[in-house]
Design a protein around this motif. Structure first.
Motif, PDB file in Angstrom:
ATOM      1  N   PRO A  33       0.836  -1.198   0.000  1.00  0.00           N
ATOM      2  CA  PRO A  33       0.000   0.000   0.000  1.00  0.00           C
ATOM      3  C   PRO A  33       0.872   1.249   0.000  1.00  0.00           C
ATOM      4  O   PRO A  33       1.890   1.303   0.692  1.00  0.00           O
ATOM      5  CB  PRO A  33      -0.803  -0.111   1.297  1.00  0.00           C
ATOM      6  CG  PRO A  33      -0.123  -1.117   2.124  1.00  0.00           C
ATOM      7  CD  PRO A  33       0.742  -1.944   1.256  1.00  0.00           C
TER       8      PRO A  33
ATOM      9  N   ASP B 207      -0.555   4.358   0.472  1.00  0.00           N
ATOM     10  CA  ASP B 207      -1.105   5.229   1.495  1.00  0.00           C
ATOM     11  C   ASP B 207      -2.318   4.538   2.118  1.00  0.00           C
ATOM     12  O   ASP B 207      -2.602   3.385   1.806  1.00  0.00           O
ATOM     13  CB  ASP B 207      -1.468   6.595   0.913  1.00  0.00           C
ATOM     14  CG  ASP B 207      -2.261   6.459  -0.373  1.00  0.00           C
ATOM     15  OD1 ASP B 207      -3.094   5.546  -0.444  1.00  0.00           O
ATOM     16  OD2 ASP B 207      -2.034   7.257  -1.298  1.00  0.00           O
TER      17      ASP B 207
ATOM     18  N   LYS C 201      -5.450   4.792   1.711  1.00  0.00           N
ATOM     19  CA  LYS C 201      -6.609   4.422   0.899  1.00  0.00           C
ATOM     20  C   LYS C 201      -6.242   3.369  -0.137  1.00  0.00           C
ATOM     21  O   LYS C 201      -7.076   2.965  -0.925  1.00  0.00           O
ATOM     22  CB  LYS C 201      -7.159   5.666   0.180  1.00  0.00           C
ATOM     23  CG  LYS C 201      -7.486   6.808   1.109  1.00  0.00           C
ATOM     24  CD  LYS C 201      -8.747   6.522   1.905  1.00  0.00           C
ATOM     25  CE  LYS C 201      -8.777   7.275   3.227  1.00  0.00           C
ATOM     26  NZ  LYS C 201      -8.586   8.689   3.133  1.00  0.00           N
ATOM     27  N   ASP C 202      -5.020   2.954  -0.111  1.00  0.00           N
ATOM     28  CA  ASP C 202      -4.530   2.048  -1.147  1.00  0.00           C
ATOM     29  C   ASP C 202      -4.683   0.583  -0.742  1.00  0.00           C
ATOM     30  O   ASP C 202      -3.855  -0.240  -1.038  1.00  0.00           O
ATOM     31  CB  ASP C 202      -3.066   2.379  -1.432  1.00  0.00           C
ATOM     32  CG  ASP C 202      -2.596   1.774  -2.746  1.00  0.00           C
ATOM     33  OD1 ASP C 202      -3.457   1.359  -3.520  1.00  0.00           O
ATOM     34  OD2 ASP C 202      -1.393   1.708  -2.965  1.00  0.00           O
TER      35      ASP C 202
ATOM     36  N   LYS D 228      -1.574   0.233  -9.123  1.00  0.00           N
ATOM     37  CA  LYS D 228      -1.461   1.377  -8.216  1.00  0.00           C
ATOM     38  C   LYS D 228      -2.152   2.618  -8.772  1.00  0.00           C
ATOM     39  O   LYS D 228      -2.085   3.679  -8.172  1.00  0.00           O
ATOM     40  CB  LYS D 228       0.017   1.680  -7.969  1.00  0.00           C
ATOM     41  CG  LYS D 228       0.700   0.619  -7.141  1.00  0.00           C
ATOM     42  CD  LYS D 228       0.181   0.641  -5.729  1.00  0.00           C
ATOM     43  CE  LYS D 228       0.479  -0.666  -5.009  1.00  0.00           C
ATOM     44  NZ  LYS D 228      -0.458  -0.930  -3.924  1.00  0.00           N
TER      45      LYS D 228
ATOM     46  N   ARG E 288      -5.520   4.402  -9.556  1.00  0.00           N
ATOM     47  CA  ARG E 288      -6.944   4.296  -9.260  1.00  0.00           C
ATOM     48  C   ARG E 288      -7.694   5.315 -10.093  1.00  0.00           C
ATOM     49  O   ARG E 288      -7.121   6.258 -10.624  1.00  0.00           O
ATOM     50  CB  ARG E 288      -7.191   4.594  -7.785  1.00  0.00           C
ATOM     51  CG  ARG E 288      -6.444   3.685  -6.865  1.00  0.00           C
ATOM     52  CD  ARG E 288      -6.598   4.159  -5.445  1.00  0.00           C
ATOM     53  NE  ARG E 288      -6.139   5.543  -5.284  1.00  0.00           N
ATOM     54  CZ  ARG E 288      -5.925   6.096  -4.094  1.00  0.00           C
ATOM     55  NH1 ARG E 288      -6.139   5.410  -3.008  1.00  0.00           N
ATOM     56  NH2 ARG E 288      -5.514   7.330  -3.995  1.00  0.00           N
TER      57      ARG E 288
ATOM     58  N   ASP F  87      -7.147   9.429 -10.170  1.00  0.00           N
ATOM     59  CA  ASP F  87      -5.776   9.809  -9.867  1.00  0.00           C
ATOM     60  C   ASP F  87      -5.291  10.924 -10.796  1.00  0.00           C
ATOM     61  O   ASP F  87      -5.760  11.064 -11.920  1.00  0.00           O
ATOM     62  CB  ASP F  87      -4.851   8.603 -10.063  1.00  0.00           C
ATOM     63  CG  ASP F  87      -4.580   7.895  -8.745  1.00  0.00           C
ATOM     64  OD1 ASP F  87      -4.842   8.522  -7.705  1.00  0.00           O
ATOM     65  OD2 ASP F  87      -4.137   6.748  -8.775  1.00  0.00           O
TER      66      ASP F  87
ATOM     67  N   THR G 207      -1.634  12.890  -7.261  1.00  0.00           N
ATOM     68  CA  THR G 207      -1.772  11.800  -6.291  1.00  0.00           C
ATOM     69  C   THR G 207      -0.658  10.775  -6.381  1.00  0.00           C
ATOM     70  O   THR G 207      -0.438  10.025  -5.458  1.00  0.00           O
ATOM     71  CB  THR G 207      -3.103  11.061  -6.500  1.00  0.00           C
ATOM     72  OG1 THR G 207      -3.158  10.584  -7.836  1.00  0.00           O
ATOM     73  CG2 THR G 207      -4.263  11.973  -6.249  1.00  0.00           C
ATOM     74  N   ARG G 208      -0.008  10.699  -7.526  1.00  0.00           N
ATOM     75  CA  ARG G 208       1.097   9.743  -7.662  1.00  0.00           C
ATOM     76  C   ARG G 208       2.138  10.360  -8.581  1.00  0.00           C
ATOM     77  O   ARG G 208       1.784  11.003  -9.560  1.00  0.00           O
ATOM     78  CB  ARG G 208       0.644   8.455  -8.337  1.00  0.00           C
ATOM     79  CG  ARG G 208      -0.425   7.689  -7.642  1.00  0.00           C
ATOM     80  CD  ARG G 208       0.179   6.604  -6.792  1.00  0.00           C
ATOM     81  NE  ARG G 208      -0.843   5.738  -6.257  1.00  0.00           N
ATOM     82  CZ  ARG G 208      -1.559   6.001  -5.169  1.00  0.00           C
ATOM     83  NH1 ARG G 208      -1.348   7.113  -4.492  1.00  0.00           N
ATOM     84  NH2 ARG G 208      -2.467   5.157  -4.739  1.00  0.00           N
TER      85      ARG G 208
END
Lengths: 402, 662
Positions: free
Chosen positions: A340, A342, A344-345, B460, B462, B465, B533-534
């Motif tokens: 994960p 974070d 929410k992951d 990873k 989502r 994002d 976010t990433r």
């Protein structure tokens, strides 16, 4: 974080006009499931998952470890509604996929799960052993395929349980590495697998003992230990320490919502260990007098962090900022190939929260039951592999799965 | 911001050394020692020590590779014997809990094969040494030491052999070195028991061997001590197979911290081989004599830049763009360089091919062509001559543009493949084998690895994002496109920087596929970061302390992301990993054309730096790479899965040793 992004929200608005206007409605606990579900998924993917389903993991957990009575659970389920028909739902179609056999992995697993002292991974492996016993396969390959199916269905039955997934993976790993060639014939290989699975329960119990032994050196006379939630391993650790005539004090958090801390304090009081009960929010207040923090783990992930009961993260943060060591006790079958990034992951494990008063429907409730503690806040992990730093977890996982 | 690994409050925990320690110092099952029964508690049967079963014990895979070495190895029986009984190292997988064990690519298995190759050369010697080694590695060998001793110390046949082999160049010279080291290392433990005559014989052998190897001694940069450790390492080679049984962690430790003398060198390839393998990318260009030497060998003359940046004098700083026409005109001349190689070299020089993967693939393809066209000259062996050829190609490439680390790894792979070719192969077979190896490397380690990374990375991403990427990385592009194909809803922020502006081409490709994009320059990172976010980044290399070596600007993007608590994901194929450790971007870097930062294309009014080269007190620095410290990186996505930065050494240790890779 992305919700702060103005541009993104704008984009969303352009894409489907209605989406942003109907957003407040998706916040309610039981939304119209049909047409807005797509939007709900795309707009509010994680934290406001409208599905009130309780994670199966937490049902047994509550039954085993909570002071909460089963009827409270039933009430809670009734309160959220739709629960009863929701849960058994996956079973029938899984039975079908088992091609009409009289026996289902899930049921088997469920039976094992009901035993209070049995870890979930053990139950899963026992269930898989039952699959082997019931199977009519004649080659290793057939057996493997059958087991794969079974373990997949187990895993999909409860995606939130990490140790279930890890247990299945582990056993599958063992099966793929056991080739019939090593034994004289298929039958002996098969019986070896079954024997292995049978032993697993005992082994896992032993793992707990090993962890308890390892951690004894860290508990010194006169120390104060903060414990969060109820963990069988942590209890074992403290019990062993008490048996070794160590003098120590334990601070138990209450462990809302299932009040697992109450249960732990009960158990400790029986052992004549001085216990003090705190509400969860008093962690920082009492951190001053704490010498070390002990927590269990639902799962240990690849980064070396842990996934554990809600509140672990904040306790670890507080402990870190006050330079108190945070120790995690976890059996190695809880090591999972997850990473994960974070909070929410992860697949959220939901559970209802009883606030004692009716909550207005417009108020959203965070029902996630666990959080992720990143490795930099953990000091050491006590596992049956030895005492590890968080970075070794990934090493072990790479060794195991690659 | 916390460092990824905070300082530990506990200083001396009872740690089972998993990653970084050298097993084998004591041949007892070391688990028992690592976790001694604690004094305060009664010794329990189920203490972690010893043979307690564990929840996740998994039997060793019986992999064919350790049954049947590819090369016929004499004395296999002996080794196997050792395998079954000697508990070497601390970690016996049979009693380990997560006791998995690798797997086809088990490094130790490879090593077994490697010295199989050696043993073909110096067979008799080998047998002796091997058995002796074997004996001395056993915990209680005092009784059977004596016979072994007499066998191994009876030097005369060995001496003869070494003298004979002196006539055959290099190849057997290696063997001789080995002989020497063997004798050297054998001296120590045996000293007490050897008789005078034996000792003399041995010294003689040593001296003879030394005389033979003197010629190449000067190539060792190490001092006598370093030499010795190298020697020891060579001596230790034959003992390796003993550790094969455990197959895993205790197989030669990479990151051993215990300096048990024979461990010390054991994990390193012999010094000489090392020297050969590594193309000299770290030449210090402020070292006048070496630069002179290099110039004499060079295919073409680079013009040195006039205003060289003082701090970076150790890096090559040449005038850019002056060589290309000259070289192009020489394309059709007869040249030692193969045309395919020449072409690729020119493309590097003109920066037509850039990007780690593209460069590496182009180079390997050129090698493949060169190997196909290669024929061994008379009186030469393929393995040696071809290696020399490849080396000359590599130095040509270096002249065109300094090698990237990924290319260095690929070259090491090719060379080790050539070195490991069985001698029995005919030339055409050997060439075919090499070509297919190279093709496999391209397919598996670069192309397939990319796909695997994409598979990991999309998990990873989502819906909703906002992904930020910097520069133009082929893997990141693949990830973005694949995630888009999967129907994920996300936006991309492409951050770019002068002078390369690689991001623009990425942007064009993304936009044409229908992704929602934002484009900004690196100056705006901190502005844009709050909605991200990433962060997805590519890398030129990942070093074993977790440092990511990537195109310049990456570090600052990662730093800003870290400051904003945005997770930073670095996507990098495992073949780009390197065991080197680098703390700053100064020691090893590449300098680009300073002209590029002086001029702004399309802006004739910005002409303040027009003849900057004439100003003696002005130097322009156009760095190509920088180092991102591991603290800023949340995760590295490789073909072996998603790992934290702290696990890079594990990958390097388990999968990338020997540069075999496949």
């Amino acid at each position: 974080m992305w919700r702060r992004s103005a541009s993104f929200i704008l984009d969303q608005r352009y894409q489907h006009d209605a989406a942003s206007t109907s957003k407040p409605e998706t916040l309610s606990l039981s939304p119209p499931q049909t047409e807005s579900s797509h939007m709900a998924a795309s707009v509010e993917p994680f934290n406001q998952n409208p599905n009130p389903k309780i994670s199966a993991y937490y049902q047994t957990r509550a039954a085993h470890t909570g002071v909460v009575t089963p009827d409270w659970l039933a009430q809670a389920q009734a309160a959220v509604g739709r629960q009863t028909e929701d849960l058994p739902l996956p079973e029938p179609d899984l039975k079908e996929s088992d091609s009409g056999k009289s026996f289902s992995v899930i049921q088997e697993f469920d039976n094992w799960r009901k035993q209070p002292d049995l870890a979930e991974a053990v139950a899963a492996i026992r269930a898989l052993a039952a699959v082997i016993r019931a199977s009519e396969a004649t080659t290793m390959m057939e057996l493997e395929i059958e087991l794969k199916k079974a373990s997949d269905s187990l895993k999909s039955w409860d995606t939130t349980s990490i140790s279930l997934t890890a247990g299945c993976d582990l056993f599958m790993r063992y099966v793929t590495r056991t080739s019939a060639l090593e034994y004289e014939d298929f039958n002996s290989a098969r019986s070896r697998l079954i024997e292995r699975a049978e032993k697993f329960g005992e082994i896992s119990y032993k793992a707990r003992r090993i962890i308890a032994m390892l951690s004894q050196d860290f508990i010194f006379d006169g120390c104060t230990i903060l414990v969060h939630g109820f963990s069988r391993v942590v209890l074992e650790v403290l019990k062993t320490a008490a048996q070794n005539k160590k003098l120590f004090r334990v601070l138990c958090t209450e462990g809302r919502p299932d009040r697992t801390g109450l249960r732990l304090s009960n158990e400790l009081a029986k052992l004549d260990v001085p216990v003090k009960l705190l509400i969860d929010s008093a962690a920082a207040y009492s951190m001053d007098e704490v010498d070390m923090v002990f927590v269990g783990a639902d799962g240990v992930v690849e980064s070396g962090g842990i996934i554990n009961m809600m509140g672990t993260y904040q306790i670890a943060l507080v402990a870190h900022s006050m330079n108190k060591p945070v120790y995690v006790a976890a059996e190695s079958y809880k090591f999972a190939r997850l990473y994960p990034l974070d909070q929410k992951d992860m697949a959220p494990a939901l559970r209802p929260i009883d606030f004692g008063v009716p909550i207005p429907s417009k108020v959203e409730v965070e029902t996630s039951a666990r959080d992720y503690t990143p490795p930099q806040y953990l000091t050491l992990l006590f596992t049956d592999l030895g005492v590890l730093t968080p970075s070794v977890v990934s090493d072990e996982l790479i060794q195991l799965y690659l | 911001m916390d460092a990824r690994r905070a300082s530990r409050a506990v200083i001396d925990p009872k740690v089972r050394h998993v990653g970084f320690f050298a097993p084998g110092a004591n041949p007892l099952p070391a688990r028992a020692q690592n976790n001694p029964p604690c004094s305060s508690s009664p010794p329990l049967a189920e203490s972690p020590a010893g043979n307690s079963l564990s929840p996740v014990m998994i039997p060793l895979p019986r992999h064919p590779s350790d049954r049947t070495p590819a090369v016929p190895v004499p004395e296999t029986g002996l080794r196997r014997q050792g395998n079954d009984h000697v508990p070497v190292g601390s970690y016996n997988p049979l009693e380990s809990l997560l006791g998995s064990s690798p797997v086809p690519s088990s490094p130790s298995a490879r090593i077994g094969m490697a010295d199989g190759e050696f043993s073909e050369e110096s067979d008799g010697w080998y047998r002796l040494n091997d058995s002796r080694k074997y004996a001395s590695n056993l915990p209680d060998t005092t009784p059977d030491k004596a016979p072994d001793n007499s066998a191994s110390t009876s030097a005369p046949p060995g001496l003869e052999k070494s003298k004979k082999s002196a006539k055959v160049p290099e190849k057997s010279e290696k063997a001789v070195v080995q002989v020497q080291n063997e004798t050297q290392s054998s001296l120590k433990p045996l000293k007490a028991k050897t008789t005078k005559a034996e000792r003399r014989a041995m010294q003689e052998a040593q001296r003879a061997a030394k005389a033979l190897t003197k010629g190449e001694k000067h190539t060792y940069t190490h001092t006598a001590e370093g030499n010795k450790s190298a020697a020891v390492s060579r001596g230790a080679v034959p003992s390796k197979p003993l550790k094969q049984p455990s197959l895993k962690k205790d197989a030669p430790p990479v990151a051993s911290s215990i300096a048990a003398s024979d461990k010390k060198g054991g994990d390193r390839p012999p010094e000489k081989e090392r020297k050969k393998d590594v193309p000299p990318p770290r030449m210090q260009f402020d070292d006048k004599s070496r630069v002179e030497k290099a110039k004499r060998r060079a295919v073409f003359n680079q013009l040195e830049a006039r205003n060289r940046v003082e701090l970076f004098r150790h890096l090559p700083q040449y005038e850019h763009g002056t060589q290309l026409p000259d070289l192009e005109s020489r394309f059709f001349q007869l040249d030692p360089v193969h045309p395919a190689v020449y072409k690729v070299g020119l493309q590097y020089l003109a920066r037509d091919i850039s990007g780690g993967n593209a460069r590496c693939i182009a180079m390997l393809q050129a090698f493949k062509e060169a190997i196909t066209d290669y024929s061994t000259p008379l009186q030469k062996t393929l393995a040696r001559d071809l290696t020399a050829k490849i080396s000359s190609y590599v130095s040509f490439f270096i002249e065109c543009r300094p090698l990237s680390i990924s290319m260095g790894n690929a070259i090491r792979f090719v060379k080790s493949r050539i070195a490991k070719l069985p001698l029995t192969l005919s030339e055409s077979e050997a060439k075919a084998a090499l070509c297919s190896d190279i093709q496999r490397f391209i397919n598996e380690k670069i192309i397939l690895a990319g796909k695997v990374i994409v598979g990991h990375a999309v998990t990873k991403i989502r819906d909703g994002d906002v992904l930020l990427t910097y520069g133009s990385s082929s893997v990141v592009e693949m990830i973005l496109l694949y995630a888009h194909e999967m129907g994920k809803q996300f936006r991309v922020v492409v951050v770019d920087s002068r002078p390369k502006l690689e991001g623009q081409s990425l942007l064009r490709r993304l936009v044409s596929k229908g992704l929602g994009c934002t484009y900004c320059h690196i100056n705006a990172t901190s502005y844009i970061m709050h909605e991200v976010t990433r962060v997805l980044l590519g890398a030129a290399s990942v070093l074993s302390n977790g440092t990511v070596y990537s195109s310049v600007g990456t570090a600052s993007v990662a730093m800003v992301a870290h400051a904003f608590h945005v997770p930073v994901l670095v996507c990098c194929e495992a073949y780009k990993f390197h065991e080197r450790v680098q703390l700053d971007s100064i020691c090893s870097n590449e300098l680009g054309d300073p002209e590029a930062i002086a001029k702004v294309p399309g802006r004739t009014d910005v002409s303040y730096l027009n003849n900057w080269a004439n100003k003696g007190n002005l130097q322009l620095l156009n760095l190509m790479y920088d180092c991102t410290p591991p603290d800023y990186i949340s995760m590295i996505i490789t073909d072996y899965g998603m790992i934290p930065t702290t696990s890079v050494p594990v990958i390097v240790r388990e999968y990338l040793r020997d540069h075999l890779l496949i």
